[in-house]
Design an enzyme around this catalytic site. Structure first.
Site, PDB file in Angstrom:
ATOM      1  N   HIS A  68       0.789  -1.616   0.365  1.00  0.00           N
ATOM      2  CA  HIS A  68      -0.340  -0.034   0.226  1.00  0.00           C
ATOM      3  C   HIS A  68       0.917   1.462   0.216  1.00  0.00           C
ATOM      4  O   HIS A  68       0.703   2.531   0.869  1.00  0.00           O
ATOM      5  CB  HIS A  68      -1.439   0.413   1.654  1.00  0.00           C
ATOM      6  CG  HIS A  68      -1.883  -0.795   1.476  1.00  0.00           C
ATOM      7  ND1 HIS A  68      -3.311  -1.088   0.540  1.00  0.00           N
ATOM      8  CD2 HIS A  68      -2.319  -2.787   1.551  1.00  0.00           C
ATOM      9  CE1 HIS A  68      -3.657  -2.485   0.431  1.00  0.00           C
ATOM     10  NE2 HIS A  68      -3.245  -3.174   1.895  1.00  0.00           N
ATOM     11  N   ASN A 127     -10.099  -2.837   2.186  1.00  0.00           N
ATOM     12  CA  ASN A 127      -9.942  -2.521   1.045  1.00  0.00           C
ATOM     13  C   ASN A 127     -11.169  -2.434   0.361  1.00  0.00           C
ATOM     14  O   ASN A 127     -12.819  -2.564   0.915  1.00  0.00           O
ATOM     15  CB  ASN A 127      -9.416  -4.546   0.502  1.00  0.00           C
ATOM     16  CG  ASN A 127      -8.097  -4.446   0.903  1.00  0.00           C
ATOM     17  OD1 ASN A 127      -7.511  -3.469   1.120  1.00  0.00           O
ATOM     18  ND2 ASN A 127      -8.010  -5.768   0.646  1.00  0.00           N
TER      19      ASN A 127
END
Length: 494
Positions: free
Chosen positions: A54, A127
């Site tokens: 990420h 997510n």
């Protein structure tokens, strides 16, 4: 208006910020030019390690407002009354790409929220998909290796990616979502967010409920095809930052509806699927969505590094009334996320402005690098616990009820899991055009992958639905014919 005076980092006025100190007009630079050394040394240290996962992200400040009463399920004060507002900090991200990667790549997107509640920070780290590729944190480092660069070529490796996925049928549900139309959202505001894991609520009566969090976009879903994404990336690698930042600057504040699925604690013992399995969803017919509130992003950070790059989210940050579950991936993340922040940002990362709780913080952590805030100076005798000097003490009233799940300790395998039914159910929801795009997206992503791996993965598609397998197989063969008109190879028959 009088301008502020330029100083060194220690506060001393700087006489010139244009020229180095030299011995004569053409002489060498002197090492006594401490401001030159300070500027160069600081520049060398301006970057901190990027996140292993990420790394590329975009964020904004906002507000969460309660619209429906769910206090019978949780004692968390953030949900205590309709109309209550809580400040939040959101960060969205891609999973695989490095800090300089293009925004519009096909990838799962992170959807992380920090709620600054009166009982401390609650981090919901999820997510844009309700499931994930693996169900056990033991496999997470291996999976991430396949998404990063090959150690020899330093290139992304479709071979490694599909090899891992084909060897882990549990990944099929997430692969189907990733390769579907929703694999490339146009911008963060046009995608849903999910807690993904199973968490738990507990109320004032000591009752526990299992819970799934869903953030439904109010902007509608917008996604790119592969061709559209390629065109966008050719023009800008920062399309998400431009879209999100620009929308908020223009007053078009992105909004999401928070909904939850609630499962009574005892139901976990009788569902035909494991409700703590991150590769599974809960059928909405069994556990319908319950409205909770609205999330709004309404302010861009004044400094990206300070508020987005330094933002540190961890599912270990909970508040009374919200807790964990036996979800194996969640259990692993409880350690790994906070530990990643300690490595990347330092021992006291939660004292940075973006991570600092709005509520009172009292603990016995001491010293460490960059202790830039109070070090128990007001009550120096109370540096351990228990103590006789009025130091902070535990509050038994926030003790959560016991989690009524137990079993023999072992490394249990996955033999009792059905990894194909839910991906098949999802596939059958697609219309013909969506299915055709799915087939082409998968065939494109598998281009150049060894035929043995392709064959192994095709078996998973067929197991989910024969039409799924046949569609992918045909798309692969069509792609081969396009590249080599003389090729008649059929991967299924190899």
């Amino acid at each position: 208006m009088t301008k502020k005076k330029l100083t060194t980092s220690a506060g001393s006025p700087v006489p010139s910020n244009e020229h180095s100190l030299t011995a004569g007009k053409r002489g060498p630079v002197l090492i006594q030019d401490y401001q030159l050394l300070e500027k160069l040394a600081h520049q060398n240290r301006e970057r901190i390690p990027e996140r292993v996962v990420h790394a590329k992200g975009w964020g904004a400040h906002g507000t969460f407002t309660v619209t429906n009463d769910i206090s019978k399920y949780t004692r968390a004060k953030i949900f205590s009354e309709v109309g209550k507002k809580t400040e939040i900090m959101a960060r969205f991200s891609t999973v695989a790409g490095e800090l300089g990667a293009a925004d519009a790549e096909r990838d799962v997107r992170g959807f992380s929220l920090k709620f600054y509640t009166e009982e401390g920070n609650w981090d919901l780290v999820g997510n844009n998909t309700p499931v994930f590729f693996v169900r056990d944190g033991y496999k997470f480092p291996d999976f991430i290796h396949t998404q990063k660069r090959h150690p020899k070529t330093n290139l992304r490796s479709p071979e490694a990616m599909w090899d891992f996925w084909s060897l882990h049928p549990e990944s099929l549900h997430q692969v189907t979502i990733l390769m579907s139309d929703r694999g490339i959202p146009v911008a963060p505001q046009f995608m849903n967010g999910y807690g993904s894991h199973t968490y738990s609520f507990w109320n004032n009566d000591g009752e526990r409920f299992w819970v799934k969090f869903h953030f439904k976009t109010k902007q509608g879903h917008k996604h790119y095809t592969n061709a559209e994404a390629t065109e966008v990336i050719g023009k800008s690698r920062e399309s998400y930052q431009e879209e999100l930042f620009g929308a908020i600057e223009d007053g078009n504040y992105p909004k999401w509806s928070l909904k939850v699925q609630i499962m009574p604690e005892k139901d976990a013992e009788k569902t035909p699927y494991n409700p703590f399995d991150l590769t599974k969803v809960w059928p909405h017919g069994d556990y319908p969505l319950i409205d909770v509130g609205e999330l709004e992003l309404n302010r861009n950070p004044n400094n990206y590094f300070q508020y987005v790059e330094n933002a540190a989210y961890s599912p270990s940050n909970i508040v009374p009334g919200i807790s964990f579950s036996p979800d194996r991936m969640l259990q692993a993340r409880l350690f790994s996320y906070a530990d990643a922040h300690r490595y990347r940002l330092g021992t006291h990362y939660e004292a940075l402005p973006v991570n600092q709780a709005k509520s009172e913080v009292n603990h016995y952590h001491k010293d460490g690098a960059m202790r830039f805030f109070d070090n128990n100076n007001e009550n120096p005798d109370a540096y351990y616990e228990p103590n006789s000097f009025d130091g902070p003490v535990a509050d038994a009233s926030v003790k959560e009820p016991p989690m009524n799940i137990s079993g023999d300790v072992d490394r249990y395998g996955h033999e009792d899991h059905d990894d194909f039914k839910q991906p098949g159910d999802l596939f059958r929801l697609f219309n013909d055009e969506q299915k055709n795009r799915l087939f082409v997206n998968i065939a494109t992503a598998m281009d150049g992958v060894s035929e043995g791996i392709v064959k192994r993965q095709l078996k998973h598609f067929y197991a989910a639905d024969p039409a799924y397998g046949k569609g992918v197989e045909n798309a692969i063969n069509e792609m081969k014919k396009t590249k080599d008109p003389n090729s008649n190879e059929n991967p299924k028959e190899l």
